[in-house]
Design a protein around this motif. Sequence first.
Motif, PDB file in Angstrom:
ATOM      1  N   CYS A 255       0.836  -1.200   0.000  1.00  0.00           N
ATOM      2  CA  CYS A 255       0.000   0.000   0.000  1.00  0.00           C
ATOM      3  C   CYS A 255       0.869   1.247   0.000  1.00  0.00           C
ATOM      4  CB  CYS A 255      -0.927   0.010   1.210  1.00  0.00           C
ATOM      5  SG  CYS A 255      -2.142  -1.315   1.217  1.00  0.00           S
ATOM      6  N   ASP A 256       0.804   2.000  -1.063  1.00  0.00           N
ATOM      7  CA  ASP A 256       1.561   3.234  -1.215  1.00  0.00           C
ATOM      8  C   ASP A 256       0.577   4.407  -1.133  1.00  0.00           C
ATOM      9  OD1 ASP A 256       3.191   5.342  -1.912  1.00  0.00           O
ATOM     10  OD2 ASP A 256       3.426   4.736  -4.013  1.00  0.00           O
ATOM     11  N   PHE A 257       0.499   5.034   0.038  1.00  0.00           N
ATOM     12  CA  PHE A 257      -0.426   6.146   0.223  1.00  0.00           C
ATOM     13  C   PHE A 257       0.296   7.471  -0.052  1.00  0.00           C
ATOM     14  CE2 PHE A 257      -2.357   2.904   3.095  1.00  0.00           C
ATOM     15  CZ  PHE A 257      -3.556   2.784   2.414  1.00  0.00           C
ATOM     16  N   ARG A 258      -0.344   8.305  -0.870  1.00  0.00           N
ATOM     17  CA  ARG A 258       0.288   9.554  -1.291  1.00  0.00           C
ATOM     18  C   ARG A 258      -0.628  10.753  -1.056  1.00  0.00           C
ATOM     19  NH1 ARG A 258       1.827   7.597  -7.457  1.00  0.00           N
ATOM     20  NH2 ARG A 258       3.062   5.737  -6.902  1.00  0.00           N
ATOM     21  N   MET A 259      -0.013  11.870  -0.684  1.00  0.00           N
ATOM     22  CA  MET A 259      -0.704  13.161  -0.698  1.00  0.00           C
ATOM     23  C   MET A 259      -0.573  13.697  -2.115  1.00  0.00           C
ATOM     24  SD  MET A 259      -2.228  14.961   1.794  1.00  0.00           S
ATOM     25  CE  MET A 259      -1.743  16.631   1.427  1.00  0.00           C
ATOM     26  N   GLN A 260      -1.555  13.375  -2.955  1.00  0.00           N
ATOM     27  CA  GLN A 260      -1.418  13.676  -4.377  1.00  0.00           C
ATOM     28  C   GLN A 260      -2.778  13.836  -5.027  1.00  0.00           C
ATOM     29  OE1 GLN A 260       0.417  10.514  -6.726  1.00  0.00           O
ATOM     30  NE2 GLN A 260       1.338  11.994  -8.123  1.00  0.00           N
ATOM     31  N   ASP A 261      -2.899  14.795  -5.933  1.00  0.00           N
ATOM     32  CA  ASP A 261      -4.100  14.951  -6.744  1.00  0.00           C
ATOM     33  C   ASP A 261      -4.121  13.842  -7.793  1.00  0.00           C
ATOM     34  OD1 ASP A 261      -5.898  15.991  -8.926  1.00  0.00           O
ATOM     35  OD2 ASP A 261      -6.003  17.718  -7.580  1.00  0.00           O
ATOM     36  N   TYR A 262      -5.288  13.233  -7.992  1.00  0.00           N
ATOM     37  CA  TYR A 262      -5.376  12.138  -8.970  1.00  0.00           C
ATOM     38  C   TYR A 262      -4.937  12.590 -10.353  1.00  0.00           C
ATOM     39  CZ  TYR A 262      -9.585  14.136 -11.109  1.00  0.00           C
ATOM     40  OH  TYR A 262     -10.466  14.955 -11.784  1.00  0.00           O
ATOM     41  N   ARG A 263      -5.062  13.885 -10.626  1.00  0.00           N
ATOM     42  CA  ARG A 263      -4.674  14.406 -11.938  1.00  0.00           C
ATOM     43  C   ARG A 263      -3.173  14.375 -12.162  1.00  0.00           C
ATOM     44  NH1 ARG A 263      -9.117  19.167 -11.113  1.00  0.00           N
ATOM     45  NH2 ARG A 263      -8.356  18.871  -8.972  1.00  0.00           N
ATOM     46  N   ASP A 264      -2.396  14.180 -11.083  1.00  0.00           N
ATOM     47  CA  ASP A 264      -0.937  14.150 -11.187  1.00  0.00           C
ATOM     48  C   ASP A 264      -0.370  12.741 -11.202  1.00  0.00           C
ATOM     49  OD1 ASP A 264      -0.864  16.950 -11.150  1.00  0.00           O
ATOM     50  OD2 ASP A 264      -0.813  17.010  -8.961  1.00  0.00           O
ATOM     51  N   VAL A 265      -1.221  11.725 -11.123  1.00  0.00           N
ATOM     52  CA  VAL A 265      -0.758  10.333 -11.180  1.00  0.00           C
ATOM     53  C   VAL A 265      -0.369  10.001 -12.621  1.00  0.00           C
ATOM     54  CG1 VAL A 265      -1.385   7.914 -10.806  1.00  0.00           C
ATOM     55  CG2 VAL A 265      -2.233   9.688  -9.239  1.00  0.00           C
ATOM     56  N   THR A 266       0.724   9.264 -12.797  1.00  0.00           N
ATOM     57  CA  THR A 266       1.223   8.994 -14.154  1.00  0.00           C
ATOM     58  C   THR A 266       1.282   7.518 -14.512  1.00  0.00           C
ATOM     59  OG1 THR A 266       3.502   9.055 -13.314  1.00  0.00           O
ATOM     60  CG2 THR A 266       2.590  11.131 -14.196  1.00  0.00           C
ATOM     61  N   GLU A 267       1.293   6.599 -13.524  1.00  0.00           N
ATOM     62  CA  GLU A 267       1.395   5.168 -13.835  1.00  0.00           C
ATOM     63  C   GLU A 267       0.086   4.647 -14.447  1.00  0.00           C
ATOM     64  OE1 GLU A 267       3.000   5.281  -9.466  1.00  0.00           O
ATOM     65  OE2 GLU A 267       1.813   6.635 -10.735  1.00  0.00           O
ATOM     66  N   THR A 268       0.142   3.419 -14.943  1.00  0.00           N
ATOM     67  CA  THR A 268      -1.085   2.741 -15.374  1.00  0.00           C
ATOM     68  C   THR A 268      -1.400   1.624 -14.378  1.00  0.00           C
ATOM     69  OG1 THR A 268       0.175   1.273 -16.832  1.00  0.00           O
ATOM     70  CG2 THR A 268      -0.785   3.256 -17.815  1.00  0.00           C
ATOM     71  N   PHE A 269      -2.698   1.252 -14.311  1.00  0.00           N
ATOM     72  CA  PHE A 269      -3.153   0.301 -13.307  1.00  0.00           C
ATOM     73  C   PHE A 269      -4.121  -0.707 -13.923  1.00  0.00           C
ATOM     74  CE2 PHE A 269      -2.014   4.223 -11.231  1.00  0.00           C
ATOM     75  CZ  PHE A 269      -1.317   3.819 -10.094  1.00  0.00           C
ATOM     76  N   ASP A 270      -4.117  -1.904 -13.353  1.00  0.00           N
ATOM     77  CA  ASP A 270      -5.064  -2.926 -13.791  1.00  0.00           C
ATOM     78  C   ASP A 270      -6.485  -2.592 -13.337  1.00  0.00           C
ATOM     79  OD1 ASP A 270      -3.064  -4.825 -14.854  1.00  0.00           O
ATOM     80  OD2 ASP A 270      -2.459  -5.003 -12.746  1.00  0.00           O
TER      81      ASP A 270
END
Length: 404
Positions: free
Chosen positions: A215-230
């Motif tokens: 579990c990698d919890f981040r203080m981050q806006d979803y608009r700034d996420v760059t990876e892809t996910f299943d």
Amino acid sequence: MLKRFLRHGTLNITLPDGSTRRYGSGSPEAHVRLRDDRIVRQLVLNPELAVGEGYMDGSIEINDLREFFAVALPGVYKAERPWFQKPLDVTKQTFRKLGMANNPFRSRSNVAHHYDLSGELYDLFLDVDKQYSCAYFAQPDLTLDEAQEAKKHHIAHKLNLKPGMTVLDIGCGWGGMALTLARHYGVKVVGVTLSREQHAIAVKRAEEAGLSDQCDFRMQDYRDVTETFDRIVSVGMFEHVGTPYYEQYFGKVNDLLTEDGLALIHTIGHVGPPNYSDPWMVKYIFPGGYSPALSEMQAAVDKHYLVTQDIEVLRTHYSKTLGLWHDRFMEKADKAREIYDDRFVRMWRYYLLCMEAAFRVGSLLVYQVQIGKHMEAAPITRDYLYPYEGERQRKDTAFAKAAE
């Protein structure tokens, strides 16, 4: 105004001069006392805002808040506005998008307003896993903790998870969903939130559970996420996106999802065409919040050629959840007064009971929308959503054949 609004139930009002008027007929029945002339004028001009503020500051006394909402809400949602309120409605419609302009800076501010309140407050009424969204009462006699656990697993089944998959949790809250998915389904989860309070607790919980590697919890806006996910899951966050950003939101979901991926969006919505948010709720509880019509969501999904795999509507589950939250909160109201003050307790009680009624006799419900990039991103029957029921049916079939 009241003759127009009240079609079912009875409202007894004592005016500031001591006279009493009676509106509507039959049950349920509520009694209201107005303490000054100023509140009468405010009620006529902007009833949704005035009732809440009047209850908070004591200029409106309501003998039974639950009964009051049972009388008032059905009429407010269904009745046509009187002519003198229509200019206000036009103004609300005109500025509705401006009120939902949740750019990254404003989103952080709006989230802090509600979710960075004292952690002690939420401990007063939430379940042990701190699930601050609609529970799932798979059986009518479930406790709050059991129904919240059932909600997480119901969503997990809809994600059709396999060990080793990667999952993005947009608006991960205090981490309960991500921890459940990691612990029970063997996946790796990135959880993003804009709440400092929630982020700190989620990180601590992952460490204590020995799940920090999953579990990698981040203080981050979803608009700034760059990876892809299943898989992508979002529970109780879409209400904070705002209609001007719906296309951007689902565009980002499209970008972050693998070709065979699935996304599950769990959000409050409303029956009927697009409208505007309750002004009291926006001012005091959820600034920038809006519960969409399904048509508004679907239009943005269609814009990106995403394929809707399944839609489930949870109708009265949230009403039951909110009722339990209210009862638990009021059992510890003295503690809430110590944390804040009596006005805050009145505000929070008004919020919980207003929402309870809105999901029972008003126009609110919960949508779970499952989307993917092609027609068979999810299985083509719903058997996989109920694995335990499927196992029972297989055993029954085997037993019947053996009996033959």
